[in-house]
Design an enzyme around this catalytic site. Structure first.
Site, PDB file in Angstrom:
ATOM      1  N   ARG A   1      -7.428  -7.719  28.839  1.00 45.37           N
ATOM      2  CA  ARG A   1      -8.627  -8.528  29.122  1.00 45.37           C
ATOM      3  C   ARG A   1      -8.277  -9.747  29.972  1.00 45.37           C
ATOM      4  NH1 ARG A   1      -9.491  -7.625  23.608  1.00 45.37           N
ATOM      5  NH2 ARG A   1      -9.026  -9.810  23.159  1.00 45.37           N
TER       6      ARG A   1
ATOM      7  N   ALA B   1      -9.744  -3.342  24.246  1.00 42.80           N
ATOM      8  CA  ALA B   1      -9.325  -3.854  22.946  1.00 42.80           C
ATOM      9  C   ALA B   1      -8.035  -4.674  23.032  1.00 42.80           C
ATOM     10  CB  ALA B   1      -9.138  -2.692  21.968  1.00 42.80           C
ATOM     11  N   CYS B   2      -7.413  -4.692  24.202  1.00 39.19           N
ATOM     12  CA  CYS B   2      -6.126  -5.376  24.378  1.00 39.19           C
ATOM     13  C   CYS B   2      -6.328  -6.744  25.015  1.00 39.19           C
ATOM     14  CB  CYS B   2      -5.214  -4.522  25.265  1.00 39.19           C
ATOM     15  SG  CYS B   2      -3.701  -5.331  25.781  1.00 39.19           S
ATOM     16  N   GLY B   3      -5.825  -7.780  24.359  1.00 41.49           N
ATOM     17  CA  GLY B   3      -5.958  -9.139  24.878  1.00 41.49           C
ATOM     18  C   GLY B   3      -5.290  -9.334  26.219  1.00 41.49           C
TER      19      GLY B   3
END
Length: 114
Positions: free
Chosen positions: A15, A10-12
């Protein structure tokens, strides 16, 4: 080269770091979704020592209740115990290779250990 990323999908930033690892030739990657597979306290101690970080420096305040719970002012052992109990308190992503460990914020810090 073997690499392990403690990843939050969920973390940019996590990712983007994962993408750098996946795009790097010769990287044999292990992805640990640490919210599903929490850290052991000893693992946290080892990772922080290898990265040259204190638990306080790796404490995630944004998006958690860590500040309200007084964790920022707590002892190293108390912070690590809280992180082991609630892995959302650990800033992300952490990457380990044979060249070292980095808290990859920003994501380009991962290049230092590739």
């Amino acid at each position: 080269m073997k690499a392990t990323i403690w990843h939050n999908p969920a973390c940019g930033t996590s990712r983007k770091t994962l993408a750098i690892l996946q795009e790097t030739s010769g990287v044999e990657l292990t992805v640990v979704e640490y919210l599903k597979n929490p850290y052991a306290a000893d693992t946290l101690r080892q990772l922080f020592a290898a990265a040259g970080l204190t638990a306080r420096e790796a404490l995630r305040l944004r998006g958690t209740d860590a500040q309200e719970r007084g964790l920022y002012a707590a002892s190293e052992n108390a912070i690590i115990a809280a992180m082991a109990a609630n892995p959302a308190y650990v800033e992300r992503p952490i990457v380990k290779t044979e060249k070292g460990v980095r808290l990859c914020r920003p994501q380009d810090l991962v290049r230092e250990i590739l």
